[in-house]
Design a protein around this motif. Structure first.
Motif, PDB file in Angstrom:
ATOM      1  N   ASP A  30     -23.696 -55.920  -7.846  1.00  0.00           N
ATOM      2  CA  ASP A  30     -23.061 -56.627  -6.736  1.00  0.00           C
ATOM      3  C   ASP A  30     -21.689 -57.126  -7.188  1.00  0.00           C
ATOM      4  N   PRO A  31     -20.596 -56.583  -6.646  1.00  0.00           N
ATOM      5  CA  PRO A  31     -19.274 -57.024  -7.106  1.00  0.00           C
ATOM      6  C   PRO A  31     -18.940 -58.449  -6.687  1.00  0.00           C
ATOM      7  N   ARG A  32     -19.677 -58.976  -5.722  1.00  0.00           N
ATOM      8  CA  ARG A  32     -19.426 -60.364  -5.296  1.00  0.00           C
ATOM      9  C   ARG A  32     -19.890 -61.371  -6.341  1.00  0.00           C
ATOM     10  N   THR A  33     -20.834 -60.939  -7.180  1.00  0.00           N
ATOM     11  CA  THR A  33     -21.362 -61.841  -8.210  1.00  0.00           C
ATOM     12  C   THR A  33     -21.262 -61.270  -9.614  1.00  0.00           C
ATOM     13  N   GLY A  34     -21.085 -59.957  -9.730  1.00  0.00           N
ATOM     14  CA  GLY A  34     -21.082 -59.306 -11.032  1.00  0.00           C
ATOM     15  C   GLY A  34     -22.461 -59.102 -11.610  1.00  0.00           C
ATOM     16  N   LYS A  35     -23.496 -59.354 -10.817  1.00  0.00           N
ATOM     17  CA  LYS A  35     -24.863 -59.256 -11.320  1.00  0.00           C
ATOM     18  C   LYS A  35     -25.543 -57.984 -10.836  1.00  0.00           C
ATOM     19  N   ALA A  36     -26.493 -57.506 -11.654  1.00  0.00           N
ATOM     20  CA  ALA A  36     -27.226 -56.290 -11.318  1.00  0.00           C
ATOM     21  C   ALA A  36     -28.148 -56.511 -10.133  1.00  0.00           C
ATOM     22  N   ARG A  37     -28.239 -55.493  -9.287  1.00  0.00           N
ATOM     23  CA  ARG A  37     -29.168 -55.518  -8.157  1.00  0.00           C
ATOM     24  C   ARG A  37     -30.463 -54.782  -8.505  1.00  0.00           C
ATOM     25  N   GLU A  38     -30.305 -53.581  -9.065  1.00  0.00           N
ATOM     26  CA  GLU A  38     -31.463 -52.752  -9.385  1.00  0.00           C
ATOM     27  C   GLU A  38     -31.021 -51.610 -10.292  1.00  0.00           C
ATOM     28  N   GLN A  39     -31.984 -51.071 -11.038  1.00  0.00           N
ATOM     29  CA  GLN A  39     -31.714 -49.836 -11.766  1.00  0.00           C
ATOM     30  C   GLN A  39     -31.968 -48.682 -10.811  1.00  0.00           C
ATOM     31  N   GLY A 367     -10.414 -66.614  -7.080  1.00  0.00           N
ATOM     32  CA  GLY A 367     -11.649 -67.300  -7.428  1.00  0.00           C
ATOM     33  C   GLY A 367     -12.276 -66.558  -8.592  1.00  0.00           C
ATOM     34  N   GLU A 368     -13.506 -66.908  -8.903  1.00  0.00           N
ATOM     35  CA  GLU A 368     -14.160 -66.290 -10.057  1.00  0.00           C
ATOM     36  C   GLU A 368     -14.362 -64.794  -9.870  1.00  0.00           C
ATOM     37  N   HIS A 369     -14.601 -64.355  -8.635  1.00  0.00           N
ATOM     38  CA  HIS A 369     -14.874 -62.946  -8.378  1.00  0.00           C
ATOM     39  C   HIS A 369     -13.888 -62.315  -7.399  1.00  0.00           C
ATOM     40  N   THR A 370     -12.896 -63.058  -6.939  1.00  0.00           N
ATOM     41  CA  THR A 370     -11.990 -62.559  -5.909  1.00  0.00           C
ATOM     42  C   THR A 370     -10.566 -62.476  -6.435  1.00  0.00           C
ATOM     43  N   VAL A 371      -9.711 -61.843  -5.629  1.00  0.00           N
ATOM     44  CA  VAL A 371      -8.281 -61.794  -5.923  1.00  0.00           C
ATOM     45  C   VAL A 371      -7.514 -62.152  -4.662  1.00  0.00           C
ATOM     46  N   SER A 372      -6.291 -62.629  -4.838  1.00  0.00           N
ATOM     47  CA  SER A 372      -5.411 -62.915  -3.716  1.00  0.00           C
ATOM     48  C   SER A 372      -4.210 -61.985  -3.776  1.00  0.00           C
ATOM     49  N   GLY A 373      -3.673 -61.673  -2.598  1.00  0.00           N
ATOM     50  CA  GLY A 373      -2.552 -60.752  -2.528  1.00  0.00           C
ATOM     51  C   GLY A 373      -1.243 -61.409  -2.892  1.00  0.00           C
ATOM     52  N   GLY A 374      -0.241 -60.601  -3.186  1.00  0.00           N
ATOM     53  CA  GLY A 374       1.042 -61.155  -3.575  1.00  0.00           C
ATOM     54  C   GLY A 374       2.199 -60.199  -3.386  1.00  0.00           C
ATOM     55  N   VAL A 375       3.396 -60.749  -3.541  1.00  0.00           N
ATOM     56  CA  VAL A 375       4.632 -59.990  -3.370  1.00  0.00           C
ATOM     57  C   VAL A 375       5.554 -60.281  -4.549  1.00  0.00           C
ATOM     58  N   LEU A 376       6.046 -59.221  -5.175  1.00  0.00           N
ATOM     59  CA  LEU A 376       7.021 -59.331  -6.260  1.00  0.00           C
ATOM     60  C   LEU A 376       8.354 -58.782  -5.759  1.00  0.00           C
TER      61      LEU A 376
END
Length: 515
Positions: A30-39, A367-376
């Motif tokens: 699960d990319p929202r938590t980084g934890k395994a769901r199942e094998q 956040g711990e599992h998220t990213v925010s957009g940006g402009v350079l």
């Protein structure tokens, strides 16, 4: 070493008992938590890859029936549609792309399968050509009959960012099956459960269409991917992914004793040029449109506009202000996996630290599992002089680079430094004197040229081209649209061949039962 997964599928190589090696498990994460769901499965070893390829190879004769191929593609679309809730749920759990986006992607995927069924039935892709005997030519022309035939087993490497449309049931698989080629798919580690579900549905569709289930096989694992491209019975490969991974497989395909075509989509900056007239006319609209396009799907579209040439001056300031406001209002989101998130964070830090680069919206960790957009933002001058090369490389995620140019000549110089791309976009105004020259500058850079639009979103149509000069792709072909089928075909000419020995498509109408 613990066998508890911490982010993505990974390899275990524990010696157990009598020196045996335990197969590495494949985990759904699960990319929202980084934890395994199942094998979900285990990674395929060389013997298992060999078995999969040989099983697929054995189905080539059955796929010669064009009617059965069309039935297979339509049956696959029907089964995927019927399993929509399960497919979308599985894909969302593994990619965090959201049910709305994934429902649309599934609709695109099933429409694409039906589209290729129609191409199979039409038969024009065979490119039949007949030259009648003519002893008066120099040299004399014998009876010549030409058509295209399938290459053989196709290896498909699933994409991370499109778990349906560019993965197990996606365009590479659909076009290869339409061509008459069995497929062995190497699943992407970001969505193994979705891959297993879709492969099972495709195999069921084959059985319902009177074809062997092994026209589609699925394997997991990094090593399986390298074994696959080197297998002597694999005749071609389709890949969507990174420059690094795609180039390694491309080189392996070329280094084989018998090299094979490798149709890889590797990376793309997708440049945009905004003329001064366009910015003066609709700066706010352009800023909002760019923000929506570059943050769509957390900037994980292969056609994300990652580099923009905008005019310096008052109109350019208005555009940049609108872009800054729009990106500032976007919510943080989850990327496909934590490895990509880390690469994004490293990439934006490297670029933001360059001299002369201004950060108008800070991209980074939401956040711990998220990213925010940006402009350079930077001036085009240093780029035109060959500096800041990192700004001219793709950064996968929700960030774009705006380079402010002082003159038409400066913009043209920067464009001349860009690598190959999938798309290139020009925003112009009516009767804009800069438009013809800039369009001429953009055309060599990409396979699809847009005017007054945004590149995210690729229609499945006969005239579509999704490809471009290296490193966008490793070949001149498209992976989207009707002509994608051409990647898996080769021409053969039959000379002075009796009617009964010819393929039905090359026989005279009366001999083929058509008249």
């Amino acid at each position: 070493m613990s066998d508890s997964p911490t982010g993505t599928a990974f390899r275990i190589a524990n010696n157990v008992g009598e020196g045996r090696v335990v197969a590495a498990p494949v985990w759904s994460v699960d990319p929202r938590t980084g934890k395994a769901r199942e094998q979900v499965a285990v990674e395929a070893d060389a013997a298992e890859v060999d078995a999969a390829v040989r099983a697929a190879y054995a189905t080539r004769g059955a796929l010669a029936d064009r009617g059965a191929r069309a039935r297979l593609l339509r049956a696959a679309a029907e089964l995927l549609d019927a399993a929509r809730d399960r497919v979308v749920e599985a894909a969302d759990a593994e990619t965090a792309l959201g049910p709305v986006r994934l429902t649309g992607e599934l609709a695109r995927t099933t429409a694409q399968l039906r589209y290729f069924a129609g191409i199979v039935e039409d038969g024009a892709f065979l490119d039949v050509r007949i030259s009648r005997p003519d002893p008066a030519t120099t040299p004399p022309t014998p009876d010549l009959r030409r058509m295209k035939v399938p290459l053989g087993v196709v290896a498909v490497y699933a994409a991370s960012n499109f778990p349906l449309a560019f993965s197990v049931p996606g365009g590479d698989t659909a076009s290869a099956l339409a061509a008459g080629c069995p497929v062995v798919v190497k699943a992407h580690p970001d969505h193994p459960a979705t891959s297993e579900l879709c492969a099972a549905l495709l195999r069921k569709a084959a059985a319902e269409s009177g074809l062997p289930e092994d026209v589609v096989r699925l394997v997991h694992g990094f090593d399986a991917g390298t074994e696959l491209v080197r297998h002597p019975l694999v005749a071609a490969a389709g890949f969507t992914g990174s420059v690094r991974g795609g180039r390694a497989l491309f080189d392996a395909a070329a280094a084989r004793p018998v090299p094979i075509p490798f149709h890889g989509e590797l990376g793309s900056l997708n440049p945009v040029v905004i003329t001064e007239a366009a910015a003066a006319e609709r700066a706010e609209e352009l800023g909002a449109g760019l923000a929506a396009s570059m943050t769509l799907g957390q900037g994980q579209f292969c056609t994300k506009p990652g580099f923009v040439l905008a005019p310096a001056g008052e109109a350019g300031d208005r555009f940049l202000s609108a872009l800054t406001d729009a990106v500032s209002e976007t919510e943080p989101g989850v990327m496909l996996d934590h490895r990509m998130r880390d690469a994004f964070l490293d990439g934006v830090r490297e670029r933001a630290a360059l001299p002369g680069v201004t950060v108008t919206v800070t991209p980074g960790a939401g956040g711990e599992h998220t990213v925010s957009g940006g402009v350079l933002v930077t001036d085009a001058g240093p780029l035109a002089e060959g500096g800041h090369a990192a700004l001219l490389e793709e950064c996968f995620g929700p960030v774009t680079v705006v380079a402010r140019y002082a003159s038409r000549e400066e913009a043209g110089t920067v464009l001349g430094l860009l690598p190959g791309n999938l798309t290139a976009t020009l925003h112009t105004a009516d009767e804009d004197p800069e438009a013809p020259g800039l369009l001429a500058d953009l055309t060599p850079l990409a396979g699809r040229i847009l005017v007054n639009g945004w590149p995210t979103g690729v229609a499945v149509a006969d005239a579509q081209h999704h490809g471009g000069p290296y490193p966008a792709t490793t070949s001149l072909s498209t992976s989207v649209g009707g002509t994608a089928i051409e990647r898996w075909l080769r021409p053969v000419t039959y000379q002075s061949t009796p009617q009964h020995l010819l393929p039905p498509e090359l026989r005279d109408a009366t001999e083929a039962g058509e008249g």
